[in-house]
Design a protein around this motif. Structure first.
Motif, mmCIF file in Angstrom:
data_model
loop_
_atom_site.group_PDB
_atom_site.id
_atom_site.type_symbol
_atom_site.label_atom_id
_atom_site.label_comp_id
_atom_site.label_asym_id
_atom_site.label_seq_id
_atom_site.Cartn_x
_atom_site.Cartn_y
_atom_site.Cartn_z
ATOM 1 N N HIS A 41 0.853 -1.208 0.000
ATOM 2 C CA HIS A 41 0.000 0.000 0.000
ATOM 3 C C HIS A 41 0.883 1.250 0.000
ATOM 4 O O HIS A 41 0.613 2.209 -0.724
ATOM 5 C CB HIS A 41 -0.911 -0.048 1.238
ATOM 6 C CG HIS A 41 -1.581 1.238 1.600
ATOM 7 N ND1 HIS A 41 -2.728 1.691 0.978
ATOM 8 C CD2 HIS A 41 -1.272 2.172 2.536
ATOM 9 C CE1 HIS A 41 -3.090 2.851 1.527
ATOM 10 N NE2 HIS A 41 -2.226 3.158 2.461
ATOM 11 N N HIS A 53 -3.548 0.934 -4.411
ATOM 12 C CA HIS A 53 -3.355 1.613 -3.127
ATOM 13 C C HIS A 53 -4.619 1.468 -2.268
ATOM 14 O O HIS A 53 -4.545 1.121 -1.084
ATOM 15 C CB HIS A 53 -3.027 3.084 -3.404
ATOM 16 C CG HIS A 53 -2.748 3.915 -2.203
ATOM 17 N ND1 HIS A 53 -1.619 3.775 -1.424
ATOM 18 C CD2 HIS A 53 -3.464 4.926 -1.641
ATOM 19 C CE1 HIS A 53 -1.650 4.657 -0.438
ATOM 20 N NE2 HIS A 53 -2.766 5.360 -0.539
ATOM 21 N N MET A 57 -5.419 -1.182 1.026
ATOM 22 C CA MET A 57 -5.860 -0.637 2.314
ATOM 23 C C MET A 57 -7.082 -1.398 2.851
ATOM 24 O O MET A 57 -7.140 -1.723 4.031
ATOM 25 C CB MET A 57 -6.184 0.852 2.216
ATOM 26 C CG MET A 57 -6.520 1.456 3.572
ATOM 27 S SD MET A 57 -6.548 3.241 3.603
ATOM 28 C CE MET A 57 -8.251 3.554 3.278
ATOM 29 N N TYR A 60 -5.629 -4.773 4.187
ATOM 30 C CA TYR A 60 -4.859 -4.804 5.447
ATOM 31 C C TYR A 60 -5.709 -4.366 6.642
ATOM 32 O O TYR A 60 -5.463 -4.790 7.770
ATOM 33 C CB TYR A 60 -3.525 -4.038 5.344
ATOM 34 C CG TYR A 60 -3.580 -2.526 5.407
ATOM 35 C CD1 TYR A 60 -3.958 -1.836 6.563
ATOM 36 C CD2 TYR A 60 -3.207 -1.759 4.307
ATOM 37 C CE1 TYR A 60 -3.983 -0.465 6.623
ATOM 38 C CE2 TYR A 60 -3.230 -0.381 4.350
ATOM 39 C CZ TYR A 60 -3.620 0.259 5.508
ATOM 40 O OH TYR A 60 -3.650 1.628 5.553
HETATM 41 FE FE LIG Z 1 -2.486 4.891 3.852
#
Ligand SMILES: [Fe+2]
Length: 160
Positions: A41, A53, A57, A60
């Motif tokens: 990320h 990106h 996110m 995770y």
């Molecule tokens: Fe971030």
């Protein structure tokens, strides 16, 4: 001082210990996958930046919550949860990625790591069923669902 009462939830200690060992391996793989996803990320580049990106996110963030659930299940079974990088490296089946891979290489690494985490969870299932341990079975089922679905989504990015 009063000694705490012994755990008596209907699963014998040797079985609880084996399940806790398996969950510790799952925690180590989940943590390694979490860190890999967060790392990617931060460091992803290229024309797919926005998509990857944001996608990393979402992944995770979900994984971070799961770490806590796995560790706390180990505690409820009566054993300490591993919580250092040293222990995680020793217990994990996932090998860390070095350097800065290109965006699609990152996706390839994540497919491999998602699938490795699914295998670690699945390996534990026979033991959990034999011990009649429904909460762990439920947790493993949830993790399998997430890792297999995420592996499919990531793999789809690699296709034409
Ligand atoms: Fe971030």
């Amino acid at each position: 001082m009063t000694k705490p009462a012994k755990i008596n939830i209907g699963i014998p200690e040797d079985k609880r210990e084996k399940i806790a060992d398996g969950l510790s391996r799952l925690l180590a793989d989940s943590y390694t996958l979490y860190l890999m996803t967060h790392n990617f990320h931060w460091n992803v580049t290229g024309p797919m930046f926005n998509t990857l990106h944001a996608m990393f996110m979402t992944q995770y963030t979900e994984q971070w919550t799961a770490l806590d659930q796995i560790a706390e299940r180990i505690r409820a079974l009566g054993f300490p949860a591993p919580g250092t990088y040293k222990e995680f490296v020793k217990l994990a089946s996932i090998v860390e990625v070095e350097g800065q891979p290109k965006a699609m290489e990152m996706v390839r690494h994540l497919v491999t790591a998602q699938e490795a985490t699914a295998r670690t969870a699945r390996e534990l299932f026979p033991l959990v069923e034999d011990a009649n341990d429904q909460p762990t079975a439920d947790l493993l089922t949830q993790r399998l669902d997430v890792h297999e679905k995420t592996a499919w989504m990531l793999r789809s990015l690699l296709e034409d």
